[in-house]
Motif scaffolding. Sequence first.
Motif, short mmCIF file in Angstrom:
data_model
loop_
_atom_site.label_atom_id
_atom_site.label_comp_id
_atom_site.label_asym_id
_atom_site.label_seq_id
_atom_site.Cartn_x
_atom_site.Cartn_y
_atom_site.Cartn_z
N SER A 78 0.78 -1.24 0.00
CA SER A 78 0.00 0.00 0.00
C SER A 78 0.82 1.29 0.00
O SER A 78 0.53 2.20 -0.80
CB SER A 78 -0.96 0.00 1.19
OG SER A 78 -0.23 -0.14 2.40
N ALA A 79 1.81 1.40 0.89
CA ALA A 79 2.53 2.69 1.01
C ALA A 79 3.40 2.93 -0.22
O ALA A 79 3.44 4.05 -0.75
CB ALA A 79 3.36 2.70 2.29
N GLU A 82 1.27 4.12 -3.11
CA GLU A 82 0.85 5.53 -3.15
C GLU A 82 1.96 6.42 -3.70
O GLU A 82 1.68 7.50 -4.21
CB GLU A 82 0.40 6.01 -1.77
CG GLU A 82 -0.96 5.47 -1.36
CD GLU A 82 -2.00 5.57 -2.47
OE1 GLU A 82 -2.49 6.65 -2.76
OE2 GLU A 82 -2.33 4.52 -3.08
N THR A 138 -7.04 3.95 -1.98
CA THR A 138 -5.63 3.79 -2.39
C THR A 138 -5.59 2.96 -3.67
O THR A 138 -6.51 2.17 -3.93
CB THR A 138 -4.82 3.01 -1.33
OG1 THR A 138 -5.40 1.70 -1.19
CG2 THR A 138 -4.83 3.72 0.01
N THR A 181 1.42 -0.26 5.16
CA THR A 181 0.97 0.67 6.18
C THR A 181 1.07 0.03 7.57
O THR A 181 1.29 0.71 8.57
CB THR A 181 -0.49 1.06 5.87
OG1 THR A 181 -0.50 1.61 4.55
CG2 THR A 181 -1.03 2.08 6.85
N THR A 182 0.92 -1.28 7.61
CA THR A 182 0.94 -1.99 8.90
C THR A 182 2.37 -2.34 9.34
O THR A 182 2.55 -2.96 10.39
CB THR A 182 0.11 -3.29 8.80
OG1 THR A 182 0.62 -4.08 7.72
CG2 THR A 182 -1.36 -3.00 8.57
N ILE A 202 2.48 5.53 12.82
CA ILE A 202 1.02 5.44 12.94
C ILE A 202 0.62 6.01 14.30
O ILE A 202 1.26 5.72 15.31
CB ILE A 202 0.56 3.96 12.80
CG1 ILE A 202 0.83 3.43 11.38
CG2 ILE A 202 -0.92 3.78 13.16
CD1 ILE A 202 0.04 4.09 10.26
N ARG A 270 0.72 7.36 5.36
CA ARG A 270 0.35 6.06 5.91
C ARG A 270 -0.75 6.19 6.97
O ARG A 270 -1.59 5.29 7.10
CB ARG A 270 1.59 5.35 6.46
CG ARG A 270 2.46 4.82 5.32
CD ARG A 270 3.71 4.14 5.80
NE ARG A 270 4.71 5.10 6.26
CZ ARG A 270 5.96 4.78 6.58
NH1 ARG A 270 6.36 3.53 6.50
NH2 ARG A 270 6.81 5.70 6.98
N GLN A 271 -0.78 7.31 7.69
CA GLN A 271 -1.85 7.51 8.67
C GLN A 271 -3.22 7.60 7.96
O GLN A 271 -4.20 7.00 8.40
CB GLN A 271 -1.59 8.79 9.48
CG GLN A 271 -2.62 9.08 10.55
CD GLN A 271 -2.73 7.99 11.61
OE1 GLN A 271 -1.77 7.26 11.88
NE2 GLN A 271 -3.91 7.83 12.20
N ILE A 273 -4.00 6.28 5.10
CA ILE A 273 -4.37 4.93 4.63
C ILE A 273 -4.95 4.13 5.80
O ILE A 273 -6.02 3.53 5.69
CB ILE A 273 -3.14 4.20 4.03
CG1 ILE A 273 -2.60 4.93 2.80
CG2 ILE A 273 -3.51 2.76 3.68
CD1 ILE A 273 -1.31 4.33 2.22
N ALA A 274 -4.23 4.15 6.93
CA ALA A 274 -4.68 3.37 8.10
C ALA A 274 -6.09 3.78 8.53
O ALA A 274 -6.92 2.93 8.87
CB ALA A 274 -3.70 3.56 9.25
#
Length: 312
Positions: A78-79, A82, A138, A181-182, A202, A270-271, A273-274
């Motif tokens: 994910s990150a 982006e 995303t 992201t995790t 995060i 990332r925040q 996305i989370a």
Amino acid sequence: MKKILITGSTGQIGADLAERLREQYGEDNVITSARGVSADIPNEPLFERLDVTDAQAFYDIAKKHQVDTILHLAAVLSAVGEKDPQLLWHINMNGLQNALEISRELGTALFVPSSIGAFGPSTPKVGTPQVTIQRPTTMYGVSKVAGELMCDYYYLKYGVDTRGVRFPGLISYKALPGGGTTDYAVHIYYDALKKNHYTSFIAAGTKMDMMYMPDAVECIIDLMEADPSRLIDRNAFNVSSMSFDPEELKESIRKVLPDFTLDYDVDPVRQAIAESWPDSLDCTEAREQWGFNPQYDLDAMTVDMLEKLGQK
Ligand code: AKB
């Protein structure tokens, strides 16, 4: 599963999965493959260099080894996605299209991981059902929703045995994650042992679903070995074994390392996305249709992670 090809095998899931599959199915029956950009290409007898966007090379390897199952893990997370959405679409979607076509032509079963990233801000956040609103924001999420639908389409139209789960953040001591992201929930254990301190990208209070890698690996095997007549759904099952925010993870680590400290330097990308992802998935369908039964909760995972990383 008798003869298995893993794509993206040098990634976070592949490292644990290949080892476990060799134990269960035999060394000669597990073919690992990756693009070969990583510095540490494994010295394994059945390792093939493979760029999954190269349809012919992908087909040739599957055919040469006469595999009956493809576990298609090669994907951008994910990150990273982006930062370069076009690259993500190219690798995730063209790679998947090739995996589907090869499975159709060679009659192989196909496992494709989806993700909690397939959900978005309009999805119910708590107890997220298996079938619900999926409007991710995303490119990773867009590719995961499209991927779930593509896999269903190939099952319905061509009878390809496609199966998948929506993985949460996965935590492993063997391999580091590659740009998700995790990832904070893995890095925190390394820094806890090295510095007794971690700075989280995060924010406190941001809950996400997570799972320890041994449970994720069993999950793939159990789903692929499940009796197809029991599967009402296929692509993709919600699976998760815990949900926590950075503060809850800190408290769990403090039970083993009482002086551990945590502060924050939040990464806005990332925040965001989370915050667009669920807090906790409802995994009823996975439990009922193929016996999903994870063994590790947060504290059990923390004890094992710190012990195994400490030995490393
Ligand atoms: C990511 O953070 O991108 C992945 C995932 C949840 O799919 N770990």
